[in-house]
Design a protein around this motif. Structure first.
Motif, short mmCIF file in Angstrom:
data_model
loop_
_atom_site.label_atom_id
_atom_site.label_comp_id
_atom_site.label_asym_id
_atom_site.label_seq_id
_atom_site.Cartn_x
_atom_site.Cartn_y
_atom_site.Cartn_z
N MET A 1 11.00 62.39 17.90
CA MET A 1 9.85 61.97 18.68
C MET A 1 10.31 61.00 19.78
N VAL A 2 9.80 61.19 20.96
CA VAL A 2 10.15 60.37 22.11
C VAL A 2 9.27 59.12 22.12
N SER A 3 9.91 57.96 22.31
CA SER A 3 9.17 56.69 22.32
C SER A 3 8.32 56.57 23.58
N LYS A 4 7.33 55.70 23.51
CA LYS A 4 6.47 55.46 24.67
C LYS A 4 7.28 54.88 25.83
N THR A 5 8.24 54.02 25.51
CA THR A 5 9.10 53.45 26.55
C THR A 5 9.87 54.54 27.28
N GLN A 6 10.41 55.48 26.52
CA GLN A 6 11.16 56.59 27.12
C GLN A 6 10.24 57.46 27.98
N LYS A 7 9.03 57.70 27.50
CA LYS A 7 8.05 58.49 28.28
C LYS A 7 7.74 57.79 29.60
N ASN A 8 7.54 56.47 29.53
CA ASN A 8 7.26 55.71 30.76
C ASN A 8 8.43 55.76 31.72
N TYR A 9 9.64 55.62 31.19
CA TYR A 9 10.84 55.69 32.01
C TYR A 9 10.96 57.07 32.66
N ASP A 10 10.74 58.11 31.89
CA ASP A 10 10.81 59.48 32.42
C ASP A 10 9.75 59.71 33.49
N TYR A 11 8.56 59.16 33.28
CA TYR A 11 7.47 59.29 34.26
C TYR A 11 7.88 58.66 35.59
N ILE A 12 8.43 57.44 35.52
CA ILE A 12 8.85 56.75 36.74
C ILE A 12 9.99 57.50 37.42
N LYS A 13 10.95 57.97 36.65
CA LYS A 13 12.06 58.74 37.22
C LYS A 13 11.54 60.01 37.92
N ASP A 14 10.54 60.65 37.32
CA ASP A 14 9.95 61.85 37.94
C ASP A 14 9.26 61.49 39.26
N LYS A 15 8.57 60.36 39.30
CA LYS A 15 7.90 59.92 40.53
C LYS A 15 8.92 59.59 41.62
N ILE A 16 10.02 58.96 41.23
CA ILE A 16 11.09 58.66 42.19
C ILE A 16 11.67 59.95 42.75
N LYS A 17 11.94 60.89 41.87
CA LYS A 17 12.49 62.18 42.30
C LYS A 17 11.53 62.89 43.25
N ALA A 18 10.25 62.90 42.92
CA ALA A 18 9.24 63.55 43.77
C ALA A 18 9.15 62.88 45.14
N MET A 19 9.21 61.55 45.15
CA MET A 19 9.12 60.83 46.42
C MET A 19 10.34 61.13 47.29
N LYS A 20 11.51 61.25 46.67
CA LYS A 20 12.72 61.60 47.42
C LYS A 20 12.62 63.02 47.99
N GLU A 21 12.03 63.93 47.24
CA GLU A 21 11.89 65.31 47.70
C GLU A 21 10.88 65.42 48.84
N GLN A 22 9.85 64.58 48.81
CA GLN A 22 8.79 64.64 49.82
C GLN A 22 9.13 63.89 51.10
N SER A 23 10.02 62.92 51.00
CA SER A 23 10.32 62.06 52.14
C SER A 23 11.78 62.20 52.54
N TYR A 24 11.99 62.78 53.70
CA TYR A 24 13.36 63.01 54.18
C TYR A 24 14.14 61.71 54.30
N SER A 25 13.50 60.65 54.77
CA SER A 25 14.22 59.39 54.99
C SER A 25 14.61 58.69 53.69
N LEU A 26 14.00 59.07 52.58
CA LEU A 26 14.32 58.43 51.31
C LEU A 26 15.33 59.21 50.48
#
Length: 76
Positions: A1-26
């Protein structure tokens, strides 16, 4: 079972990845820089009438070595 902390970390990492994909300058920025951009965007620019451009991030995010922990500068 994945901990809540790990889920939160994964969520933030996904948001960072998405922002990098959407923004050429980032795409070449560090994950720390993009996290700061994500924080600025989500905390201070929630209102659609406030506009932030990708070049604004370079002016707002001041994270660097030996800066005493300052990452973001904003004023109203």
């Amino acid at each position: 079972m994945v901990s809540k902390t790990q889920k939160n970390y994964d969520y933030i990492k996904d948001k960072i990845k998405a922002m990098k994909e959407q923004s050429y300058s980032l795409r070449d920025k560090s994950d720390d820089f993009v996290f700061n951009a994500l924080t600025v965007k989500s905390m201070f620019y929630k209102n659609p009438s406030f506009e932030i451009t990708e070049s604004d991030f370079d002016d707002i995010i001041v994270d660097g070595h030996s800066d005493g922990g300052v990452d973001i500068l904003l004023s109203d």
